[in-house]
Design a protein around this motif. Structure first.
Motif, PDB file in Angstrom:
ATOM      1  N   LYS A   1       0.335  14.268  -2.490  1.00 28.50           N
ATOM      2  CA  LYS A   1       0.026  13.241  -3.489  1.00 28.50           C
ATOM      3  C   LYS A   1       1.098  12.159  -3.507  1.00 28.50           C
ATOM      4  CE  LYS A   1      -2.607  16.317  -6.530  1.00 28.50           C
ATOM      5  NZ  LYS A   1      -2.625  17.023  -7.845  1.00 28.50           N
ATOM      6  N   ALA A   2       2.356  12.588  -3.391  1.00 26.73           N
ATOM      7  CA  ALA A   2       3.454  11.615  -3.379  1.00 26.73           C
ATOM      8  C   ALA A   2       3.351  10.695  -2.164  1.00 26.73           C
ATOM      9  CB  ALA A   2       4.793  12.342  -3.390  1.00 26.73           C
ATOM     10  N   LEU A   3       2.960  11.259  -1.010  1.00 27.14           N
ATOM     11  CA  LEU A   3       2.814  10.450   0.199  1.00 27.14           C
ATOM     12  C   LEU A   3       1.691   9.433   0.045  1.00 27.14           C
ATOM     13  CD1 LEU A   3       3.611   9.886   3.120  1.00 27.14           C
ATOM     14  CD2 LEU A   3       2.016  11.683   3.834  1.00 27.14           C
TER      15      LEU A   3
ATOM     16  N   LEU B   1       0.529   8.238  -2.774  1.00 27.82           N
ATOM     17  CA  LEU B   1       0.980   7.251  -3.760  1.00 27.82           C
ATOM     18  C   LEU B   1       1.916   6.230  -3.118  1.00 27.82           C
ATOM     19  CD1 LEU B   1       1.007   6.391  -6.748  1.00 27.82           C
ATOM     20  CD2 LEU B   1       2.966   7.914  -7.071  1.00 27.82           C
ATOM     21  N   LEU B   2       2.802   6.708  -2.242  1.00 31.26           N
ATOM     22  CA  LEU B   2       3.736   5.804  -1.579  1.00 31.26           C
ATOM     23  C   LEU B   2       3.005   4.829  -0.664  1.00 31.26           C
ATOM     24  CD1 LEU B   2       6.663   5.003  -0.985  1.00 31.26           C
ATOM     25  CD2 LEU B   2       6.685   6.733   0.830  1.00 31.26           C
ATOM     26  N   VAL B   3       1.990   5.318   0.030  1.00 26.69           N
ATOM     27  CA  VAL B   3       1.218   4.449   0.928  1.00 26.69           C
ATOM     28  C   VAL B   3       0.561   3.312   0.148  1.00 26.69           C
ATOM     29  CG1 VAL B   3      -0.823   4.359   2.420  1.00 26.69           C
ATOM     30  CG2 VAL B   3       0.833   6.225   2.676  1.00 26.69           C
TER      31      VAL B   3
ATOM     32  N   LEU C   1       1.499   2.216  -2.929  1.00 31.39           N
ATOM     33  CA  LEU C   1       2.468   1.406  -3.662  1.00 31.39           C
ATOM     34  C   LEU C   1       3.345   0.550  -2.761  1.00 31.39           C
ATOM     35  CD1 LEU C   1       3.768   3.775  -6.491  1.00 31.39           C
ATOM     36  CD2 LEU C   1       2.245   1.815  -6.711  1.00 31.39           C
ATOM     37  N   PHE C   2       3.499   0.947  -1.492  1.00 36.91           N
ATOM     38  CA  PHE C   2       4.416   0.250  -0.603  1.00 36.91           C
ATOM     39  C   PHE C   2       4.167  -1.248  -0.523  1.00 36.91           C
ATOM     40  CE2 PHE C   2       5.566  -1.394   3.587  1.00 36.91           C
ATOM     41  CZ  PHE C   2       6.924  -1.103   3.614  1.00 36.91           C
TER      42      PHE C   2
ATOM     43  N   LEU D   1       5.386  -2.876  -3.820  1.00 40.18           N
ATOM     44  CA  LEU D   1       6.835  -2.855  -3.950  1.00 40.18           C
ATOM     45  C   LEU D   1       7.475  -3.885  -3.020  1.00 40.18           C
ATOM     46  CD1 LEU D   1       7.439   1.004  -4.147  1.00 40.18           C
ATOM     47  CD2 LEU D   1       7.413  -0.648  -6.027  1.00 40.18           C
ATOM     48  N   TRP D   2       6.949  -3.988  -1.807  1.00 42.35           N
ATOM     49  CA  TRP D   2       7.471  -4.961  -0.855  1.00 42.35           C
ATOM     50  C   TRP D   2       7.214  -6.388  -1.346  1.00 42.35           C
ATOM     51  CZ3 TRP D   2      10.765  -5.206   2.915  1.00 42.35           C
ATOM     52  CH2 TRP D   2      10.749  -6.291   3.794  1.00 42.35           C
TER      53      TRP D   2
ATOM     54  N   SER E   1       9.624  -7.076  -4.304  1.00 42.62           N
ATOM     55  CA  SER E   1      10.998  -7.202  -3.819  1.00 42.62           C
ATOM     56  C   SER E   1      11.211  -8.542  -3.117  1.00 42.62           C
ATOM     57  CB  SER E   1      11.323  -6.051  -2.862  1.00 42.62           C
ATOM     58  OG  SER E   1      12.585  -6.231  -2.263  1.00 42.62           O
TER      59      SER E   1
ATOM     60  N   TRP F   1      15.700  -4.423   0.681  1.00 42.22           N
ATOM     61  CA  TRP F   1      14.794  -3.890  -0.335  1.00 42.22           C
ATOM     62  C   TRP F   1      15.219  -4.301  -1.741  1.00 42.22           C
ATOM     63  CZ3 TRP F   1      10.109  -1.853  -0.558  1.00 42.22           C
ATOM     64  CH2 TRP F   1       9.522  -1.406   0.631  1.00 42.22           C
TER      65      TRP F   1
END
Length: 274
Positions: free
Chosen positions: A15-17, A19-21, A23-24, A27-28, A31, A47
């Motif tokens: 699930k964390a992976l 979510l990261l995919v 959100l990336f 976030l980019w 930033s 970053w």
């Protein structure tokens, strides 16, 4: 290690992976929108900005007629939502609570319209809009979307789960069909309506293809095309300005989603759509 614990750890890691995919990119984007020009060009990528460049947002807003683009987007999406609800609610009520000649065929056509993307029909629609003299106005960005096939389908499923006895009781109290829809069906279907409104808002707020085809003049173009012009006016290297514009574009969607997220969950649970 206990097998159940291992499975839970793998589940959380998966699930964390995921979510990261998802959100990336966001976030980019955030930033980069707060970096200096030099930081956006550095390698390896930066970053965390050395100092937050809030002026990037002001520069993005002054790079063109930002207020005109924003006003057009608000007018287009608001008008589409109002027209869609005016068409969708009576249609969904008729399909859910009445059986009439050709109702099955008509609902099948609704489902067919749901499956056909607008990019396939844009040529005949464009020719129609041109014949009517609507090209380069707000109308061709609104009128073709006044009916929402997905909304009719989802709302029909929701209306069908409302017991007929409730409607019959309202009729015994001399309530007409308009009063039944506005005082009974709509309040009981707010989760579905909020879901449809959110999906429609996101789709048309982010729409790029249709306004690009239907407009040439700046004064009738929405915010998506205005943000895209930052690449032309600011240059391909100024990614901090481009990303600042994208953050401004995405912000209304995030705000609307925060208000509608709970209603979305209720709509899909109670409509039986998993």
């Amino acid at each position: 290690m206990d097998r159940s614990l291992l499975l839970r750890l793998l589940d959380h890691a998966g699930k964390a992976l995921i979510l990261l995919v998802f959100l990336f990119p966001f976030l980019w984007m955030i930033s980069t929108s707060l970096q200096t020009f030099e930081e956006t060009m550095s390698f390896p990528p930066v970053w965390v900005p050395s100092s937050l460049q809030w002026g990037n947002f002001a520069e993005a807003m002054t790079a063109g007629p930002f207020l005109t683009y924003a006003r057009n987007s608000i007018v287009i999406t608001t008008a589409i939502l109002i027209l869609q609800f005016a068409v969708m609610i009576p249609a969904a009520y008729a399909f859910a609570k009445y059986t009439f000649a050709g109702s099955g065929l008509m609902f099948g056509l609704v489902l067919l319209a749901f499956m056909i993307p607008s990019q396939i029909t844009f040529i005949p629609v464009y020719m129609t809009m041109a014949d009517w003299g609507w090209v380069d106005t707000l109308l061709p960005q609104i009128v073709p979307f006044m009916s929402n096939a997905f909304g009719i389908f989802l709302l029909r499923q929701y209306f069908r789960q409302i017991p007929q006895e409730i409607i019959e009781s309202a009729r015994l109290d001399n309530a007409g069909e308009f009063k039944i829809i506005t005082r009974l069906m709509v309040p009981m279907s707010m989760p579905a309506l909020a879901t449809i409104a959110l999906f429609s808002f996101v789709s048309h707020w982010n729409d790029y293809f249709w306004p690009l085809v239907m407009t040439d003049a700046t004064h009738v173009r929405p915010l998506t095309l205005g943000i895209a012009k930052l690449r032309e006016t600011e240059g391909i290297s100024n990614w901090h300005i481009i990303m600042a514009g994208n953050v401004i574009l995405v912000l209304p969607i995030l705000i609307v989603y925060l208000f509608c997220s709970k209603q979305i969950v209720k709509a899909f649970v109670y409509s039986g759509i998993k």
